[in-house]
Structures are given as structure tokens and as C-alpha cells.
Design a protein around this motif. Sequence first.
Motif, PDB file in Angstrom:
ATOM      1  N   GLY A   8       0.788  -1.224   0.000  1.00 38.11           N
ATOM      2  CA  GLY A   8       0.000   0.000   0.000  1.00 38.11           C
ATOM      3  C   GLY A   8       0.823   1.277   0.000  1.00 38.11           C
ATOM      4  O   GLY A   8       0.309   2.340   0.323  1.00 38.11           O
ATOM      5  N   SER A  34      -4.460   1.575  -0.474  1.00 35.32           N
ATOM      6  CA  SER A  34      -4.479   2.866   0.230  1.00 35.32           C
ATOM      7  C   SER A  34      -5.620   3.692  -0.339  1.00 35.32           C
ATOM      8  O   SER A  34      -6.212   3.329  -1.361  1.00 35.32           O
ATOM      9  CB  SER A  34      -3.157   3.603  -0.004  1.00 35.32           C
ATOM     10  N   ALA A 366      -3.416   9.478   4.028  1.00 37.44           N
ATOM     11  CA  ALA A 366      -4.719   8.914   4.391  1.00 37.44           C
ATOM     12  C   ALA A 366      -5.755   9.946   3.999  1.00 37.44           C
ATOM     13  O   ALA A 366      -5.415  11.105   3.721  1.00 37.44           O
ATOM     14  CB  ALA A 366      -4.771   8.625   5.883  1.00 37.44           C
TER      15      ALA A 366
END
Length: 423
Positions: A8, A34, A366
Motif C-alpha cells: 500500500g 491505500s 490517508a
Amino acid sequence: MKVAVIGGGGREHTLAWKLSQSLNVEKLYAIPGSAAMADIATCVNIPLSDLEGIANYCVKEGIDMLVVGPEVPLTEGLADICQAKGLAVFGPNKAAAQMEGSKVFAKNLMKKYHIPTAAYASFTDGEAAKAYIHEQGAPIVVKADGLAAGKGVVVAQTEEEAVEAVNAMMEDHIFGASGGRIVIEECMVGEEASLLAFVDGTTIVPMISAQDHKRIFDNDEGPNTGGMGAYAPAPVMTPALVKEVEETILRPTIEGLRQEGITYQGCLYAGLMITAQGPKVVEFNCRFGDPETQAVLPLLDSDLAEIMYACTQGKLRADMVQWKPASACCVVMASAGYPASSHKGDVIEGLDALDTDAMVFHSGTAKKDGQYVTNGGRVLGVTAVAPTLKEAIDKAYHNVQAIHFDGQQVRSDIGAKGLKHLK
């Protein structure tokens, strides 16, 4: 076919991006993937440590090929588990992954098959290691045997520094079990470069060369990182030198493994030092480099899925691999405190203000309330492709300047060594 990218990070984002362009790929998965990879792949939240879980999911979904990004699942045997269930895996099995998983294994293989590398000795006893350091003098290199996230190497300028490294690895166990055995090497002098290759067990097709920038600050100063940027091709690796590396390093390594009863399939990464005596191996990795992948794959002018599947079937041909006559530069933007620590949760601005042909690969981000935030370590790899290296560098930095997050760390000299060669 259905393809699953395992991992990821920025390297896996790049692999998924390139695979998503393949006419052979009907559906792409990322495990665990991700937030950024979710734009091009179906992300499946299975931890990388759950090897059986990954294999079982891929069987259930009818996945045709796994492409494994990180080294840890490879050294722990993910390929073996998946192949036993009938899955094709681009990435070496556990025995072959020892080329990265154990420095001692790799050095002993190179010694046995006369592959050029630094003179060395290996130790499980700290006192013997320190005696060897005093006998050899400095500068000298101390390496943890096992995996240490790219940080298990100390280039010691003094004997005291080398002794401290031995103590840190063998007594303080800063790398856990990885430092229970160490390699001490002569300090090679020269310029570093990376040459990655596609391997199907017997056939080897080198990719274009690249050069990584390991240290956090300009002019190669400060502590080692996972890599602060890369460019490709690297002018230091002339066509003659690439051919020499293929003949004296890559082929003898794969043939040596075969003679040991080990078949290597996947990407073999040779970290090289171009010394006055010719190219020598600094280290081998059993997977694509990060951030070299972000500079190399945008220059690939072929179908990556076709190449990778051919590797898994022992059917790789040199004519499958073609390259664009261009250069690429990837500049890494890292979080505050990296590499000693890393800050999380800083809002990333400017991702919508980039050139249309700029590529941004997410290493540590994120999504929070619909906006990208930092998630530690290296955050983004900003990549540009252009006809010349100078243009690629300028274009990459032009796009870096559009992006902002608190405490960002960026080197300003990615590719400068390459430009010196071109002068």
C-alpha cells in the motif's frame, strides 16, 4: 485477467497505476492498498502479515496473478503459499528472497560464484566483530544481516563509529533479530546506481537504470532514509556498463541460484557501486525499489501485466520490454521529523493544482473528511517525464512547489549528479 497488487505504499501505487493501463487487466485489486490506490483498484483490507488470508482471498476471487510489492511478505514465503494454491505470483519464493532477507546468504553466494562485491566477513559474536574492525580500520561498513526497512547499514567513518554500530545492532538489538548476525564490509568508493531486472527463472531482461538519493538532506548529508527521490535513466550507467552488469552480476547471480536449486522469478534489484575496478554489488533486493519504481515504470513503453505474467510462466522475452526515449524524475516529499520520527495528520494542499501530465504517487497519506492528510514517513513521490533529464527535473520540482503540508521535507538536488555526467 484479474491482478492483485500486494502492499500500500508509493511503489505499490506506481505498480497499480502502470498495471491499470494494461489491456490484459480486466480487474485490479490492492491488498491492503491505500486511499489513493482506491481510485484505480478495489482495496481489500487484509493485513500484510496474514499470508494465508491473502492467498485464500485471491483463490476465492479467481485472481490470475499477484504482484508483491514489499520485501517482508516475500521473505516470509507469500509466493510459496500462493503458488501451492495454484496462483501465479510475480515475486520470488522464500528461498530466492533470501537475496534480500539475509545479507550473509547474498554475500556467500556472490563469493562462491565470483560476483564482484565488497570484501567482507560475517559475525555472530560482537567481540570478534570489533576486533575485525580494529584490524581493518575505517572507513568501514556495518550491516545487519536481516531486514531493517532500508536502515540497517552504517557507513562508519571512524573505528569508534563502527564499534557503536556493532553495539547498537548486536547488544541493543535496535533491529531486533535482524542484527543478531552482521556483515562488515570494506567501504567501496564510487557512484551508486540501481539496475532492476525482470527475471523468469532463466531469462533476465534489465530495466533502464536509475539512481536513488538515500540521505535526508541535499549533497547526501544527514541520516539514511528509504529514499528521497530518484531519476532514470542514470547517465553514469552507460550502455556498455549496463551490459557489463548484466554479464558479470545479474546472469551469474540467477545462474548461481539455479545451481543451488533455487529458481528466481520476479524483479531482481541490484544496488551497485561504480568503482575504479568496475561495477560491484552493494546489495540485492528481491523486489522493485522505492522510489526507483516511481521513476522507472513511467518510462516503460510496454504492457507491464504481460511482462510480469510471462515471468511467472518462465516465458519472458527481451522484445516484450520496450522503453520510451525520455527521462523521469521523482521527488519525494517527506513528513516532519522523518526519518527519526514522522508526523501524521497534516493536511496536504495543492494536489488539484498540478500539471495534467504530472504523476503523484502516494507513499504515506490517508483520507480524512474527503481530504488527503499525511500518514507518516515519506508522504508523496512527485514524478515528471520529459525528453531530457534537465526538463524532467525542472518539471518535477515545478509540481512539488504547488503542494504544501506542514513540516514537509524535500531535497532540492534530485538528479543533480546525472546532470554533471551530461555536461
